[in-house]
Design a protein around this motif. Structure first.
Motif, PDB file in Angstrom:
ATOM      1  N   UNK A  67      26.431   8.187  32.439  1.00 21.08           N
ATOM      2  CA  UNK A  67      25.927   7.807  31.456  1.00 21.08           C
ATOM      3  C   UNK A  67      26.896   6.966  30.486  1.00 21.08           C
ATOM      4  N   UNK A  68      26.348   6.436  29.283  1.00 22.86           N
ATOM      5  CA  UNK A  68      27.118   5.462  28.615  1.00 22.86           C
ATOM      6  C   UNK A  68      28.238   6.211  27.925  1.00 22.86           C
ATOM      7  N   UNK A  69      29.380   5.486  27.642  1.00 23.91           N
ATOM      8  CA  UNK A  69      30.362   6.338  26.990  1.00 23.91           C
ATOM      9  C   UNK A  69      30.157   6.623  25.332  1.00 23.91           C
ATOM     10  N   UNK A  70      28.958   6.099  24.860  1.00 24.70           N
ATOM     11  CA  UNK A  70      28.737   6.613  23.566  1.00 24.70           C
ATOM     12  C   UNK A  70      27.806   7.862  23.428  1.00 24.70           C
ATOM     13  N   UNK A  71      26.900   7.791  24.634  1.00 27.61           N
ATOM     14  CA  UNK A  71      26.384   9.297  24.847  1.00 27.61           C
ATOM     15  C   UNK A  71      27.403  10.461  25.075  1.00 27.61           C
TER      16      UNK A  71
END
Length: 476
Positions: A67-71
């Motif tokens: 999943x994305x680094x932001x998430x």
């Protein structure tokens, strides 16, 4: 890659990884079967190498989903909270009741939590903490581990470990490393075991300052004028947890001089203040608010603080103390500052006595402040207000909570009190004597701002959200 749906982790899965493991490898538990551990990892990580290392570490087959680094950052900060004092916290496991309890309390204190709730259900037990007024589930315990924790708390608070049928109340003087503070303990028998609430008390009142609590300049001036009066009753109203005691101690600190004799009776004593004589309520031996007040009047006091006016006897004694030349500070449960008058009359206090003794009445609430690091500005639509509400000023843009690592992805950081202060002058005292409870026009003439107005001011300045002040807008 970005996920379309918000990911939610269950408390059962959170404890499959320690905080150190989650942050070091930047992974999150999705779910676990008998032979496979499904994990979220950061998009862009070397999944083959990470899988090999985790399988050795966790001794189970690992399957990764990117999943994305932001998430990843958002979920780590939300579910594996690091305390602010040290960027690494101990993962609490119930191997030892002593260590678990000490680490739990230390963590709650570092997160500026006010209460710890330890609850028992049919198949599991859970631990929740209250941060900025909101409950957050933190840990799950096995049913067989629960009794040891309950007994440890009872022993520390000098309670009867054999009594499981009746409620019990106690107190713990908590000392752990550099931390030292008091904890109020409340134990309640429930269907599946005993529920415990630990209220973390702040022993030191030296940092409380009336100027920083949230009073507007106009309200603070009115409040201090009431505090400076040599006699009468000053009452603060509001629901449980609205900061009434903090305001009272800010007032006591303001009044605390060598030339004054100050006495307090409280349940419990939440702060200690040098120079103030504080009495802990003990209903079990007959020391209630009214009994303590009777003795206080023989102790040559200048200022008396009563934790709460909750019955007619206490109200009568407070009136008597005010009539005999003392300044009495206390709290009472009403919805508004003027509602205090009705409450006292309902308790059986004659209206002429209320008019002669009440010098200032205050209502307060605590409002969560938006996190300054992540709040978002948006165009405001008037239909978001409650029906029939007329805004005090035009708002073209407002701010909404978003969430970031600084606020543990809650969107809020800290709280501020809002006040409604009504000084009782001769005209208002006459209205009380005449039994007139509708004095809105008189308050407007004096420039008195309601709770709703002061809360709306915070909203219009972009310091809080509409949803946070929404309940107060019905009381305009």
């Amino acid at each position: 890659m970005e996920q379309k749906e918000e990911i939610t982790l269950s408390t059962d899965n959170i404890h499959l990884l320690t905080k150190d493991q989650a942050w070091h490898y930047r992974i999150l538990p999705k779910h676990k079967t008998a032979d496979t551990f499904f994990l979220y990892c950061e998009d862009g990580a070397d999944e083959n190498s990470l899988t090999d290392e985790l399988e050795i570490l966790l001794d189970v087959t690992v399957r990764l989903e990117a999943i994305s680094p932001t998430q990843i950052a958002r979920l780590l900060s939300k579910y594996y909270i690091k305390d602010n004092a040290a960027q690494s916290a101990v993962h609490l496991q119930m191997h030892n009741a002593d260590d678990f309890l000490h680490n739990l309390i230390s963590e709650a204190k570092n997160l500026k939590s006010s209460d710890i709730h330890i609850e028992s259900y049919e198949n599991k037990c859970r631990v929740r903490i209250r941060i900025d007024g909101m409950m957050v589930e933190r840990y799950l315990l096995k049913r067989e581990e629960y009794p040891a924790l309950i007994n440890k708390i009872k022993i520390l608070s000098n309670l009867d470990i054999s009594e499981k049928r009746l409620p019990q109340d106690g107190r713990i003087n908590f000392k752990h490393k550099e931390q030292q503070f008091d904890i109020r303990v409340s134990i309640l028998p429930t269907l599946f075991g005993e529920k415990i609430v630990l209220r973390l008390l702040n022993n030191d009142a030296t940092n409380i300052d009336l100027n920083s609590l949230g009073f507007s300049a106009f309200d603070l001036d009115n409040y201090i004028q009431g505090v400076k009066r040599p006699n009468g009753i000053l009452l603060i109203s509001g629901p449980t947890g609205s900061g009434k005691t903090t305001t009272l101690y800010g007032t006591l600190k303001f009044l605390n001089k060598e030339t004054r004799n100050i006495l307090t009776v409280e349940d419990p004593v939440e702060y200690t203040l040098e120079g103030v004589n504080q009495v802990q309520l003990k209903e079990s031996i007959g020391l209630g608010f009214a009994e303590a007040l009777r003795t206080f009047l023989r102790q040559d006091p200048d200022v008396i603080m009563v934790g709460e006016i909750r019955d007619t006897d206490t109200a009568n004694m407070a009136i008597r103390a005010a009539l005999t030349g003392h300044l009495v500070l206390s709290t009472i449960h009403t919805n508004s500052a003027w509602g205090t008058v009705s409450r006292l009359i309902d308790m059986g206090i004659p209206s002429f006595l209320v008019a002669n003794t009440l010098n200032t009445t205050v209502a307060q609430r605590l409002i969560r402040l938006l996190c300054p690091h992540c709040k978002q500005e948006q165009e405001f639509k008037k239909d978001l207000y409650p029906k029939q509400f007329k805004p005090y000023s035009e708002v073209l843009h407002h701010h909404t909570p978003n969430g970031c690592e600084q606020c543990y992805y809650t969107g809020y950081k800290g709280r501020k009190a809002v006040y409604e202060v009504i000084p009782i002058d001769q005209d208002l005292a006459l209205e009380i004597k005449n039994g007139n409870m509708y004095i809105q026009d008189l308050l407007k003439e004096r420039g008195i701002h309601t709770l709703a107005e002061n809360a709306f001011d915070l909203f219009s300045q972009g310091l809080t959200s509409l949803e946070e002040i929404y309940p107060l807008l019905f009381n305009y």
